[in-house]
Design an enzyme around this catalytic site. Structure first.
Site, mmCIF file in Angstrom:
data_model
loop_
_atom_site.group_PDB
_atom_site.id
_atom_site.type_symbol
_atom_site.label_atom_id
_atom_site.label_comp_id
_atom_site.label_asym_id
_atom_site.label_seq_id
_atom_site.Cartn_x
_atom_site.Cartn_y
_atom_site.Cartn_z
ATOM 1 N N TYR A 99 0.848 -1.195 0.000
ATOM 2 C CA TYR A 99 0.000 0.000 0.000
ATOM 3 C C TYR A 99 0.888 1.252 0.000
ATOM 4 O O TYR A 99 2.114 1.166 0.022
ATOM 5 C CB TYR A 99 -0.945 -0.032 1.197
ATOM 6 C CG TYR A 99 -2.033 -1.059 1.072
ATOM 7 C CD1 TYR A 99 -3.119 -0.846 0.225
ATOM 8 C CD2 TYR A 99 -1.980 -2.268 1.763
ATOM 9 C CE1 TYR A 99 -4.122 -1.799 0.075
ATOM 10 C CE2 TYR A 99 -2.975 -3.225 1.622
ATOM 11 C CZ TYR A 99 -4.048 -2.989 0.781
ATOM 12 O OH TYR A 99 -5.024 -3.937 0.637
ATOM 13 N N CYS A 146 -19.742 -13.118 2.475
ATOM 14 C CA CYS A 146 -19.111 -14.410 2.742
ATOM 15 C C CYS A 146 -19.853 -15.490 1.980
ATOM 16 O O CYS A 146 -21.083 -15.532 1.981
ATOM 17 C CB CYS A 146 -19.131 -14.723 4.238
ATOM 18 S SG CYS A 146 -18.445 -16.362 4.644
ATOM 19 N N ALA A 165 -27.004 -26.556 -1.335
ATOM 20 C CA ALA A 165 -28.254 -25.809 -1.377
ATOM 21 C C ALA A 165 -29.328 -26.510 -0.550
ATOM 22 O O ALA A 165 -30.028 -25.880 0.258
ATOM 23 C CB ALA A 165 -28.713 -25.616 -2.820
#
Length: 665
Positions: free
Chosen positions: A182, A384, A415
């Site tokens: 950074y 998430c 699922a």
């Protein structure tokens, strides 16, 4: 609780701040958690509070900016402690008060800017800045050099921002960072810093920016106000935009360990009260944001070196969700505090569950980056993959039911399991039927490679959660239309998943799907051609190569992983780099025509090629398996199609689909 884990629940000090246990929430980009005036929005307040409620001793926020003039950021990308100080203090004060109610402490992570590594979707029209005119990490642009007046302005804004943070109730700040490449780190690394003034040249000059920041904060907030530093003692760079792989011998182009040790000593001498340690840069992004292809605890030797170098607390993240490993690191002096990033996205109650001896109930993180860095990179959103409630705790809270329904769930993949779990928590009566002999769906073949251990853990977690919630599960039981209509169900959720696409090539006795090979239903010889270099194809290739197989990837598009997304660059770039490193042949722009007599005929722009193979594995995508849904769509009023059966995607969207439907039945 395991006796060996008790050292994880002893207090520790950072400067004047005592933390109740050895767990910190690692800083993760708070995209979507700020408001238009630089404060925290309700989602952000709820998100951080939930992790404090879950037992984490120290909450470190994701990056917040200290100014919005030199390096402009489209608001409200991230909170900014100086943009509107009244709004920042107002919203942050509400958050810190709620966090403190749970006995946790909270540090504000403050950034001097991103410089050459700003993610393009967050950059907009704003020109990138840097210490010197150097190439941007992602864009074909040269960055603008900061002036000395601009550096002094940023330093002053650090003081202003820290003062506002102190007023808002933060217990300290963490500076972002001499880490990951950074802006402040760009000043510290000689490759990026070509200045000839007092901010360039020798190491002390290159660290002057970082020194002035901590001195300004201590002057404004008092010497007892803790200031930690996110710090990478090694850059893992081979060249611009080229990172090193684990175990690879290379010449460090960024900060090497010798300078990393010397810099750490200077930074602590300047006044930093703790070092939050990792390694890497954006040019070697798979180190700072480790995918599943990196080992767990990958920063341990670097944190240990820092612990032996300086006399301040060392924080360490890096796939540290194994409590045995975490406990050993505290015991042997590798570090003082274990930072959990993505594991706390996956399960905000990780620490409390561990303390109460409920390790098996902790929802595992997959290190997939699909919901976190992948979405930050593409959509400026933090979420998430395995926890649809992360960063949406209030909006996605479980909705209790007044009139329970009897719900049939067809399919025991992620699922179907997620739907059953959510329905049971809410108070409905789910019944799950799975045609196979195990729950987990595509997690079962996908979890076969050693580096996919957390896929296996998630499948096991779903199985034990459904058992704990007393959900009736029937295995080895395909469901047909007659059974559905005869069952007296109030609602039906079809989660029948997808099937691999196949096509004839000639010698089809030696043509297999990846799922069959991964689960052992089919075996392959020494020479293997894999058709399709998407995620499944590349991961299957790595797995076979680790077994010593000679593997060739044949891809119809111009590069591997061209159709997968949104894959975080850390995942995709590491996977791409591993292919040549592991000596895997890749043929692109290749159309596979036939396979006969051990020869695979491939059409390429350069003409026909012949690849030798004992077996061929097809990894060319999946097809929705939704026949049952279409048989029922005019006979069942409350009928839903979720996961891959609705649209082939990935684990994240299968879980999110199921949660959305199950939470609103």
């Amino acid at each position: 609780m395991n006796e060996h884990w008790k050292n994880l629940f002893t207090p520790v000090q950072i400067g004047s701040c005592q933390i109740k246990n050895r767990f910190a929430m690692a800083p993760m980009g708070p995209l979507g958690l700020g408001d238009a005036e630089g404060g925290f929005n309700q989602r952000g307040i709820d998100y951080y509070t939930e992790r404090a409620k879950g037992g984490t001793g120290l909450i470190i926020t994701g990056v917040t900016f200290v100014e919005n003039e030199v390096e402009q950021h489209g608001m409200p990308n991230c909170p900014c402690s100086t943009y509107n100080p009244v709004q920042f203090v107002r919203t942050a004060r509400e958050m810190t008060e709620r966090i403190h109610a749970y006995g946790a402490k909270v540090f504000l992570q403050m950034s001097g800017g991103f410089g050459r590594v700003t993610i393009p979707t967050n950059l907009g029209e704003f020109p990138p800045v840097a210490p010197s005119p150097i190439p941007h990490r992602w864009l074909d642009k040269i960055c603008r050099e900061l002036t000395k007046d601009e550096i002094h302005y940023i330093v002053k804004k650090f003081g202003d921002g820290a003062y506002n943070a102190q007023r808002a109730g933060f217990d300290g700040v963490e500076i972002h960072a001499v880490h990951e490449g950074y802006l402040i780190d760009q000043f510290a690394i000689s490759l990026f810093n070509n200045r000839t003034d007092e901010y360039g040249g020798c190491l002390e000059n290159r660290l002057r920016f970082a020194r002035e920041i901590v001195e300004e904060i201590k002057k404004r907030c008092g010497k007892d106000f803790p200031v930690a530093l996110r710090y990478s003692p090694k850059s893992m760079m081979k060249d611009w935009r080229v990172g090193a792989l684990p175990g690879e011998e290379f010449q460090e182009a960024g900060r090497d360990l010798d300078e990393g040790v010397e810099a750490a000593k200077l930074l602590v001498q300047y006044g930093y009260d703790a070092l939050d340690v990792d390694v890497g840069t954006y040019d070697a992004w798979w180190w700072n944001h480790p995918p599943m292809y990196q080992e767990k605890g990958l920063y341990r030797k670097y944190a240990k070196l820092m612990k032996e170098t300086v006399n301040v607390p060392i924080l360490m993240a890096g796939r540290m969700d194994d409590p045995d490993m975490a406990s050993a690191c505290i015991a042997d002096g590798t570090c003082d505090i274990i930072s959990l990033g993505r594991p706390l996205l996956a399960d905000p109650d990780y620490v409390n569950k561990l303390r109460a001896g409920l390790r098996r109930t902790i929802r595992p993180c997959l290190s997939c980056h699909e919901g976190c860095m992948g979405r930050i990179q593409e959509y400026s959103l933090l979420n998430c993959a395995v926890n649809p409630q992360a960063c949406r705790e209030r909006d996605m809270a479980y909705r209790p039911v007044c009139r329970p329904k009897k719900v049939l769930i067809v399919g025991g993949g992620v699922a179907g399991c997620e739907a059953a779990r959510v329905l049971a928590i809410r108070g409905h009566e789910p019944h799950l039927f799975e045609a196979g002999d195990r729950l987990g769906g595509n997690l079962i073949p996908g979890g076969t490679p050693d580096f996919k251990e957390d896929d296996r853990a998630l499948a096991a977690w779903y199985a034990q959660e459904l058992e704990r919630l007393r959900v009736p599960v029937t295995l080895n039981h395909p469901v047909d239309k007659a059974q559905v209509l005869a069952g007296g169900y109030d609602a039906v959720i079809v989660a029948t998943g997808s099937t691999p696409k196949v096509f004839p090539l000639g010698d089809d006795a030696h043509v297999h799907t990846a799922a069959d090979v991964l689960t052992g239903k089919a075996t392959v010889g020494q020479r293997v051609v894999i058709v399709g270099a998407g995620l499944v194809g590349c991961e299957t290739t790595l797995w076979l190569r680790e077994q010593g197989k000679d593997v060739t990837l044949a891809e119809a598009l111009s590069k591997p992983l061209a159709v997968n997304g949104p894959l975080c660059h850390a995942n995709s770039e590491m996977l791409e780099a591993l292919l040549p490193y592991k000596k895997i042949s890749v043929v692109t722009n290749a159309s596979v025509r036939s396979f006969e007599n051990g020869r695979v005929l491939v059409q390429t722009p350069q003409g026909e090629q012949t690849l030798l193979a004992d077996d061929v594995i097809l990894c060319v995508g999946y097809r929705e398996q939704n026949d049952l849904y279409h048989q029922l769509e005019f006979d069942v009023a409350d009928l839903h199609l979720v996961g891959d059966a609705r649209k082939v995607a990935n684990i994240m969207y299968a879980i999110w689909d199921a949660f959305e439907v199950a939470n609103h039945l």
